[in-house]
Design an enzyme around this catalytic site. Structure first.
Site, mmCIF file in Angstrom:
data_model
loop_
_atom_site.group_PDB
_atom_site.id
_atom_site.type_symbol
_atom_site.label_atom_id
_atom_site.label_comp_id
_atom_site.label_asym_id
_atom_site.label_seq_id
_atom_site.Cartn_x
_atom_site.Cartn_y
_atom_site.Cartn_z
ATOM 1 N N GLY A 11 0.840 -1.201 0.000
ATOM 2 C CA GLY A 11 0.000 0.000 0.000
ATOM 3 C C GLY A 11 0.869 1.242 0.000
ATOM 4 O O GLY A 11 2.009 1.233 -0.471
ATOM 5 N N CYS A 12 0.348 2.305 0.547
ATOM 6 C CA CYS A 12 1.063 3.586 0.596
ATOM 7 C C CYS A 12 2.402 3.419 1.301
ATOM 8 O O CYS A 12 2.469 2.903 2.410
ATOM 9 C CB CYS A 12 0.215 4.619 1.330
ATOM 10 S SG CYS A 12 1.064 6.171 1.613
ATOM 11 N N PHE A 13 3.465 3.871 0.660
ATOM 12 C CA PHE A 13 4.785 3.675 1.258
ATOM 13 C C PHE A 13 4.982 4.458 2.539
ATOM 14 O O PHE A 13 5.806 4.099 3.367
ATOM 15 C CB PHE A 13 5.931 3.906 0.271
ATOM 16 C CG PHE A 13 5.872 5.117 -0.623
ATOM 17 C CD1 PHE A 13 5.406 6.334 -0.229
ATOM 18 C CD2 PHE A 13 6.341 4.987 -1.929
ATOM 19 C CE1 PHE A 13 5.400 7.432 -1.071
ATOM 20 C CE2 PHE A 13 6.352 6.078 -2.798
ATOM 21 C CZ PHE A 13 5.871 7.302 -2.369
ATOM 22 N N CYS A 15 3.019 4.500 5.059
ATOM 23 C CA CYS A 15 2.604 3.619 6.159
ATOM 24 C C CYS A 15 3.681 2.598 6.492
ATOM 25 O O CYS A 15 4.076 2.458 7.654
ATOM 26 C CB CYS A 15 1.320 2.877 5.801
ATOM 27 S SG CYS A 15 -0.134 3.917 5.638
#
Length: 178
Positions: A11-13, A15
């Protein structure tokens, strides 16, 4: 200290970078792009969905302190590997769940970790094992959560809760904060 590299897309890096930054044995975490067909992609190009890159992190770690298998175990506990091309409200191929092994040993460990993760989740695990060329993300993405904390809405509602959950579950594995 011996150093190895792991590359994970969950997912979003922002995070996953913030989570692995806290882990004992990790010396560096870099956000970037991998698994696509465009050389030197930009954030705008990756978010447009036309490059096939995943947002990912490159972890430098000491395998005598934290093993690659441990990194994968944490990976499968801190993101949802059952949603194709999605993490929460983040949708697109850039948010896929993928492991990018650096050698045959890591590939074998990744295959075993996916099998092990399947027992944790009620839905099928869709994490892929891929290869690709690593491209660092723009400077403003590096250490984003460390710099901004919960001051942005996305970090307040998405990154922060994931980081706090990780810190509670893995308190005995965290770097000391001095």
């Amino acid at each position: 200290m011996s150093t190895e590299t792991a590359i994970l897309a969950g997912g979003c890096f922002w995070c996953v970078e913030a989570i692995y930054d806290d882990l004992q044995g990790v010396s560096a975490v870099e956000s970037g792009y991998i698994g696509g067909r465009t050389a030197n992609p930009t954030y705008r190009e990756v978010c447009g969905g036309d490059t096939d890159h995943a947002e990912a992190i490159r972890i430098r770690f000491d395998p005598l302190v934290v093993s690659y298998a441990d990194l994968l175990d944490i990976f499968f506990h801190v993101h949802d590997p059952t949603t194709p091309n999605r993490q929460g409200n983040d949708v697109g191929t850039q948010y896929r769940s993928a492991i990018f092994p650096q050698d045959d040993s890591q590939r074998t460990a990744a295959e075993a970790a996916i099998v092990k993760a399947a027992a944790l989740w009620p839905d099928p695990v869709v994490t892929t094992i891929e290869s690709g060329t690593w491209y660092p993300a723009e400077d403003y993405h590096q250490e984003y959560y460390a710099r901004t904390g919960d001051t942005t809405p996305y970090c307040n509602f998405v990154v922060g809760p994931k980081v706090r959950k990780f810190r509670e579950k893995y308190a005995d594995r965290l770097k000391s904060r001095g």
